[in-house]
Design an enzyme around this catalytic site. Structure first.
Site, mmCIF file in Angstrom:
data_model
loop_
_atom_site.group_PDB
_atom_site.id
_atom_site.type_symbol
_atom_site.label_atom_id
_atom_site.label_comp_id
_atom_site.label_asym_id
_atom_site.label_seq_id
_atom_site.Cartn_x
_atom_site.Cartn_y
_atom_site.Cartn_z
ATOM 1 N N ASP A 93 0.866 -1.162 0.000
ATOM 2 C CA ASP A 93 0.000 0.000 0.000
ATOM 3 C C ASP A 93 0.914 1.226 0.000
ATOM 4 O O ASP A 93 2.088 1.144 0.340
ATOM 5 C CB ASP A 93 -0.934 -0.028 1.223
ATOM 6 C CG ASP A 93 -2.123 0.914 1.026
ATOM 7 O OD1 ASP A 93 -3.017 0.896 1.863
ATOM 8 O OD2 ASP A 93 -2.110 1.680 0.026
ATOM 9 N N GLY A 95 0.831 4.278 1.568
ATOM 10 C CA GLY A 95 1.140 5.141 2.701
ATOM 11 C C GLY A 95 0.054 6.143 3.034
ATOM 12 O O GLY A 95 -0.078 6.555 4.178
ATOM 13 N N ASP A 268 -7.944 -7.584 0.873
ATOM 14 C CA ASP A 268 -6.979 -7.747 1.972
ATOM 15 C C ASP A 268 -7.632 -7.267 3.258
ATOM 16 O O ASP A 268 -8.514 -6.381 3.211
ATOM 17 C CB ASP A 268 -5.723 -6.888 1.715
ATOM 18 C CG ASP A 268 -5.921 -5.461 2.229
ATOM 19 O OD1 ASP A 268 -6.519 -4.662 1.498
ATOM 20 O OD2 ASP A 268 -5.509 -5.182 3.373
ATOM 21 N N CYS A 306 -13.351 -27.714 8.996
ATOM 22 C CA CYS A 306 -12.054 -27.212 8.513
ATOM 23 C C CYS A 306 -10.999 -28.310 8.590
ATOM 24 O O CYS A 306 -10.941 -29.054 9.572
ATOM 25 C CB CYS A 306 -11.628 -26.017 9.361
ATOM 26 S SG CYS A 306 -10.050 -25.298 8.846
ATOM 27 N N CYS A 308 -7.629 -27.646 8.368
ATOM 28 C CA CYS A 308 -6.324 -26.992 8.522
ATOM 29 C C CYS A 308 -5.523 -27.644 9.641
ATOM 30 O O CYS A 308 -6.037 -28.447 10.427
ATOM 31 C CB CYS A 308 -6.499 -25.500 8.797
ATOM 32 S SG CYS A 308 -6.802 -25.077 10.528
ATOM 33 N N CYS A 311 -7.017 -27.306 13.134
ATOM 34 C CA CYS A 311 -8.259 -28.069 13.352
ATOM 35 C C CYS A 311 -8.040 -29.570 13.312
ATOM 36 O O CYS A 311 -8.899 -30.341 13.745
ATOM 37 C CB CYS A 311 -9.309 -27.657 12.320
ATOM 38 S SG CYS A 311 -9.859 -25.972 12.580
ATOM 39 N N HIS A 337 -5.442 -20.648 11.509
ATOM 40 C CA HIS A 337 -6.790 -21.108 11.135
ATOM 41 C C HIS A 337 -7.607 -20.003 10.454
ATOM 42 O O HIS A 337 -8.235 -20.226 9.418
ATOM 43 C CB HIS A 337 -7.569 -21.606 12.357
ATOM 44 C CG HIS A 337 -9.034 -21.760 12.056
ATOM 45 N ND1 HIS A 337 -9.558 -22.832 11.354
ATOM 46 C CD2 HIS A 337 -10.067 -20.917 12.284
ATOM 47 C CE1 HIS A 337 -10.857 -22.660 11.182
ATOM 48 N NE2 HIS A 337 -11.204 -21.499 11.735
HETATM 49 C C1 LIG Z 1 -9.972 6.569 2.254
HETATM 50 C C2 LIG Z 1 -9.165 5.561 1.583
HETATM 51 C C3 LIG Z 1 -8.514 4.725 1.098
HETATM 52 C C4 LIG Z 1 -7.724 3.625 0.575
HETATM 53 N N1 LIG Z 1 -6.393 4.090 0.234
HETATM 54 C C5 LIG Z 1 -5.290 3.305 0.460
HETATM 55 N N2 LIG Z 1 -4.101 3.662 -0.109
HETATM 56 N N3 LIG Z 1 -5.354 2.221 1.236
HETATM 57 C C6 LIG Z 1 -6.519 1.856 1.878
HETATM 58 C C7 LIG Z 1 -6.501 0.840 2.861
HETATM 59 C C8 LIG Z 1 -7.683 0.530 3.538
HETATM 60 N N4 LIG Z 1 -7.974 -0.319 4.572
HETATM 61 C C9 LIG Z 1 -9.296 -0.122 4.858
HETATM 62 N N5 LIG Z 1 -9.980 -0.740 5.850
HETATM 63 C C10 LIG Z 1 -9.324 -1.593 6.794
HETATM 64 N N6 LIG Z 1 -9.865 0.781 4.049
HETATM 65 C C11 LIG Z 1 -8.880 1.215 3.228
HETATM 66 C C12 LIG Z 1 -8.921 2.214 2.252
HETATM 67 C C13 LIG Z 1 -7.726 2.532 1.595
#
Ligand SMILES: CC#C[C@H]1NC(N)=Nc2cc3[nH]c(NC)nc3cc21
Length: 372
Positions: A93, A95, A268, A306, A308, A311, A337
């Site tokens: 990501d 930053g 993610d 599960c 895994c 489990c 898990h």
């Molecule tokens: C406002 C905005 C925005 C998005 N911009 C970037 N660079 N990363 C993100 C990571 C996130 N994680 C979650 N929730 C856990 N929402 C996200 C949204 C973003």
């Protein structure tokens, strides 16, 4: 592009699609869930365990690795793959969100970039789109994120309009800075909060530039599940069919399925490892907290559906004991898990797309999990 998407099949009754992402560090089936390893480790898990559970791409964070141990040190180590001994793909990501979520409002945003204080030692820091790209190049991630401005979901229209237009200008600067470097994949991040026309403007602006893929940002920031689905309903379908779509920060099992139904390929979330550390388990029969007294004499497996490692080798009573005794082995077993659960949920979702019965699958899964 160094990162490519191949569309393999569309599900008959929804916007879901089966595909694969080709990267210099391997090819992975989508839809897929990506474990989060913010500080160059998926908390408590070794690379061997991550491979064993079927993890493909993992995430790390530009901001965290910049402030500690430093992107220059990681470059000196030969990049993040070598530094953490992970030979599969890594996504970083950019930053922007970490600053927004870690530093709260103690930051000053200008056209040039964001000035703020380090969450570690209060040092004055300044991040620009060019800085973010340079750091991600030093890390050598396979998929990089553009540096975006991260507004809250419930900001006024004018604020969000100015914000997405700056995010577009920052994306352009990032693409320009990236051109001069080796070819890692770079994604644009679509913003616009809950405003349909601003989401459409952000998509138009970013898809007119040549990104390897597109992230849907500005969600999983406190809006309701219904609001998230509404934004996805009108945003995801506008993105190019031949490029990956990544919904950032999501998430819970029902949100993953709902995102896939609306055409999202990648997800993610820190949820699986974060809740594991306090004893919360994602099981096929819903969430359970292993600390609960009802499990004290329960010598059965955590999740009977599960297969895994956790489990098939340990009982609820034993894991409950470990968690109550704050033994890190308990956190390791539950982290393994929960990650395995989400990774294999996506495997079942991919099968449902092949069988064109994703809606029936969703029905059965949510009923058993206890969603209303
Ligand atoms: C406002 C905005 C925005 C998005 N911009 C970037 N660079 N990363 C993100 C990571 C996130 N994680 C979650 N929730 C856990 N929402 C996200 C949204 C973003």
């Amino acid at each position: 592009h160094a990162v490519k998407y191949r569309l393999l099949k569309k599900e008959k009754h929804t916007g879901a699609r089966l595909g694969e992402i080709i990267t210099p560090h391997g090819t992975f089936q989508t839809p897929m869930f990506m474990p989060v390893g913010t500080q160059a480790t998926v908390k408590t898990q070794s690379p061997e365990e991550l491979k064993e559970m079927g993890s493909g791409i993992i995430l790390s964070n530009t901001y965290h690795l910049w402030v500690r141990p430093g992107d220059e040190l990681i470059a000196e180590a030969g990049g993040l793959h070598k530094f953490m001994n992970w030979d599969q793909p890594i996504l970083t990501d950019s930053g922007g969100f970490q600053v927004y979520s870690l530093i709260e409002n103690k930051k000053n945003i200008t056209e040039e970039g964001v000035a703020f204080k380090s969450h570690l030692d209060g040092r004055n820091l300044f991040m620009t789109p060019e800085t973010s790209i340079k750091i991600q190049n030093n890390l050598g991630s396979d998929i990089m994120m553009s540096f975006d401005e991260c507004p809250q979901f419930y900001q006024p229209y004018d604020y969000v309009k100015n914000s997405i237009e700056r995010t577009t200008r920052w994306a352009e600067r990032g693409l320009e800075a990236h051109r001069r470097w080796n070819d890692q994949g770079l994604f644009g991040i679509v913003q616009g909060a809950g405003y349909k026309d601003l989401r459409e403007q952000s998509v138009r602006d970013l898809t007119s530039m040549d990104f390897s893929g597109y992230s849907i940002g500005g969600l999983a920031v406190g809006e309701s599940h219904k609001e998230m689905n509404e934004v996805l309903d009108y945003t995801t379908i506008l993105l190019p069919e031949d490029k990956p779509r990544y919904l950032m920060g999501v998430g819970a099992p029902d949100s993953l399925i709902d995102g896939v139904i609306r055409g999202v390929d990648m997800f993610d979330c820190v949820l699986p490892t974060r809740i594991a550390r306090n004893g919360t388990v994602m099981s096929h029969f819903g969430r359970m907290n292993i600390r609960n007294a009802q499990y004290e004499h329960d010598f059965t497996t955590l999740d009977p559906m599960c297969d895994c490692y956790t489990c098939t080798h340990y009982t609820r009573a034993y894991i409950r004991h470990l968690i109550k005794a704050e033994e890190t082995f308990g956190m390791r077993l539950l982290s393994y898990h929960n990650l395995y659960f989400l990774i294999h949920l996506m495997e079942d979702v991919r099968q449902a797309i092949k069988d064109d019965n994703l809606l029936e699958f969703r029905e059965g899964f949510c009923e058993r999990y206890g969603y209303n």
